[in-house]
Scaffold this active site. Structure first.
Site, PDB file in Angstrom:
ATOM      1  N   THR A   1       0.861  -1.194   0.000  1.00  0.00           N
ATOM      2  CA  THR A   1       0.000   0.000   0.000  1.00  0.00           C
ATOM      3  C   THR A   1       0.893   1.238   0.000  1.00  0.00           C
ATOM      4  O   THR A   1       1.902   1.285   0.700  1.00  0.00           O
ATOM      5  CB  THR A   1      -0.942   0.008   1.214  1.00  0.00           C
ATOM      6  OG1 THR A   1      -1.789  -1.137   1.133  1.00  0.00           O
ATOM      7  CG2 THR A   1      -1.829   1.241   1.231  1.00  0.00           C
TER       8      THR A   1
ATOM      9  N   PHE B   1       1.150   5.158   0.819  1.00  0.00           N
ATOM     10  CA  PHE B   1       0.542   6.211   1.642  1.00  0.00           C
ATOM     11  C   PHE B   1       1.169   7.550   1.272  1.00  0.00           C
ATOM     12  O   PHE B   1       2.329   7.607   0.876  1.00  0.00           O
ATOM     13  CB  PHE B   1       0.802   5.946   3.131  1.00  0.00           C
ATOM     14  CG  PHE B   1       0.158   4.691   3.663  1.00  0.00           C
ATOM     15  CD1 PHE B   1       0.712   3.446   3.423  1.00  0.00           C
ATOM     16  CD2 PHE B   1      -0.990   4.759   4.427  1.00  0.00           C
ATOM     17  CE1 PHE B   1       0.132   2.287   3.918  1.00  0.00           C
ATOM     18  CE2 PHE B   1      -1.599   3.614   4.931  1.00  0.00           C
ATOM     19  CZ  PHE B   1      -1.030   2.371   4.665  1.00  0.00           C
TER      20      PHE B   1
HETATM   21  O1  LIG Z   1      -7.590  -0.384   7.956  1.00  0.00           O
HETATM   22  C1  LIG Z   1      -6.363  -0.163   8.078  1.00  0.00           C
HETATM   23  O2  LIG Z   1      -5.643  -0.767   8.876  1.00  0.00           O
HETATM   24  C2  LIG Z   1      -5.759   0.835   7.209  1.00  0.00           C
HETATM   25  O3  LIG Z   1      -4.806   1.450   7.564  1.00  0.00           O
HETATM   26  C3  LIG Z   1      -6.305   0.971   5.816  1.00  0.00           C
HETATM   27  C4  LIG Z   1      -5.733  -0.159   5.009  1.00  0.00           C
HETATM   28  C5  LIG Z   1      -6.500  -1.287   4.780  1.00  0.00           C
HETATM   29  C6  LIG Z   1      -5.951  -2.330   4.035  1.00  0.00           C
HETATM   30  C7  LIG Z   1      -4.676  -2.235   3.553  1.00  0.00           C
HETATM   31  C8  LIG Z   1      -3.923  -1.120   3.804  1.00  0.00           C
HETATM   32  C9  LIG Z   1      -4.453  -0.055   4.527  1.00  0.00           C
END
Ligand SMILES: O=C(O)C(=O)Cc1ccccc1
Length: 385
Positions: A267, A269
């Site tokens: 992911t 950010f």
């Molecule tokens: O829900 C979380 O923990 C988040 O930070 C959002 C997310 C959800 C799935 C993958 C990466 C981030």
């Protein structure tokens, strides 16, 4: 400050506000190569304003400009001291920074905030919008929010919020996401009927969950929030898809590890701040922009050619409906309303300090774009996810 402290969102006394009357400064894209001078006073009294890691800082000071120190024979007068490399080391680790993220403690976004600013204090926020507001209202100094996932795609909500708010992207951080299946003590996989998590996490584990015989899905705001709810309600037929840290924090068992369908689940950010950083050319930089175009054949093709012609590589493109102008009206009223209007979000591999990138954007603005905003120019995350 504790290295891994976390606190809930509250509005602190405005100790880090800029001087009264000082207004947040935004650099227009054509002016970003100008390096503003910072006085020693402002440098030492507004540590929250100085760049953090990935915000383009280095041992020479954030602007690379020598800091003037006023001279006085009166030792009783407290004069600002010169900024030292040691001061900046703290900044580089995020020490003293409050970093907002969406979700409960143990969410992946918190892990991303810690990766971006290892010694920061993390501030959990209920919604993405709350995290934006926390920075705008000085309850936090930075926000770290997900933008896209290698399996699930873009997090559209955050693209929309970027436009609605006036924060700047000052960095990016890529995080390898390794999901676990968490349940209350004694619960076995065969007892499970439902999996609860953030929609992206559920999507990333869809095949594995089905193979495990878990039929139902319950979407909630964040992965750690799912773990918390399952523990608090002592659910016996529901598992959370969340991190191993969430298992530890909420006292759940880990029934399975690495349950994402693709082993390479990353992911990306973005790191947001009230002020942009000074772009540089001595390391890889990315720039994120958003623009809209005139109606007409080939407009997007021509708009993107401003980058291709200058050999600027695009790394991401996203289109979103223009919420303020959802439809185009035909000039002569002869055609019914049918054309949607879009905003285009583009990331490209160049710094706004690079004249080639400045020329590309001048060209885009002058010839094609009806609207253009630079969301940020920031160092590329070249570290292992
Ligand atoms: O829900 C979380 O923990 C988040 O930070 C959002 C997310 C959800 C799935 C993958 C990466 C981030």
């Amino acid at each position: 400050m504790a290295a891994s402290s976390s606190s809930s969102l509250r509005i602190p006394a405005p100790t880090h506000h800029p001087a009264a009357g000082a207004r947040p400064r935004r650099l227009p894209f054509h002016a970003v190569s100008v390096r503003p001078r910072r006085s020693a006073a402002s440098a030492s009294s507004s540590s929250q304003q100085a760049p953090a890691p990935g915000d383009g800082d280095d041992a020479d000071g954030p602007t690379g400009v020598p800091v003037p120190v006023p001279f006085s024979r009166d030792s009783a007068i407290a004069l600002p001291r010169p900024l030292t490399s040691a001061d900046l080391t703290g900044e580089a680790s995020g020490e003293g920074l409050r970093v907002a993220y969406q979700g409960c403690p143990g969410a992946y976004s918190e892990a991303a905030a810690k990766k971006a600013y290892p010694s920061c204090e993390t501030v959990p926020c209920e919604y993405f919008e709350t995290a934006f507001q926390a920075v705008e209202k000085w309850a936090a100094d930075r926000a770290v929010l997900p933008l896209e996932n290698s399996l699930g795609g873009s997090i559209h909500r955050n693209y929309d919020l970027l436009l609605r708010h006036r924060l700047h992207i000052v960095g990016e951080v890529r995080l390898a996401v390794r999901h676990c299946l968490l349940a209350n003590r004694g619960v076995k996989i065969e007892n499970l009927r439902s999996a609860m998590s953030h929609p992206q996490a559920l999507a990333q584990c869809e095949q594995t969950l089905t193979q495990l015989g878990i039929e139902h899905r319950e979407a909630v705001d964040d992965t750690a929030g799912a773990a918390k709810q399952i523990a608090e309600e002592n659910l016996q037929d529901t598992a959370a898809v969340a991190s191993s840290l969430a298992a530890q924090l909420y006292g759940l068992d880990i029934l399975a590890e690495n349950i994402q369908d693709d082993a390479d689940n990353v992911t990306r950010f973005m790191m947001l701040a009230r002020e942009p950083i000074i772009p540089r050319t001595d390391k890889p930089f990315k720039t994120s922009i958003v623009f809209s175009l005139e109606e007409g054949p080939g407009q997007l093709f021509k708009a993107l050619a401003v980058f291709a012609l200058r050999k600027i590589n695009l790394t991401k493109m996203e289109s979103r409906p223009h919420k303020k102008k959802p439809l185009r009206v035909a000039d002569d009223n002869s055609t019914p309303l049918k054309h949607f209007d879009y905003l285009f979000y583009v990331d490209f591999e160049a710094s706004m300090a690079d004249p080639n990138a400045q020329n590309a954007l001048s060209n885009l603005k002058q010839e094609f774009a009806t609207f253009l905003r630079v969301l940020g120019s920031y160092p590329t995350d070249v570290t292992e996810a």
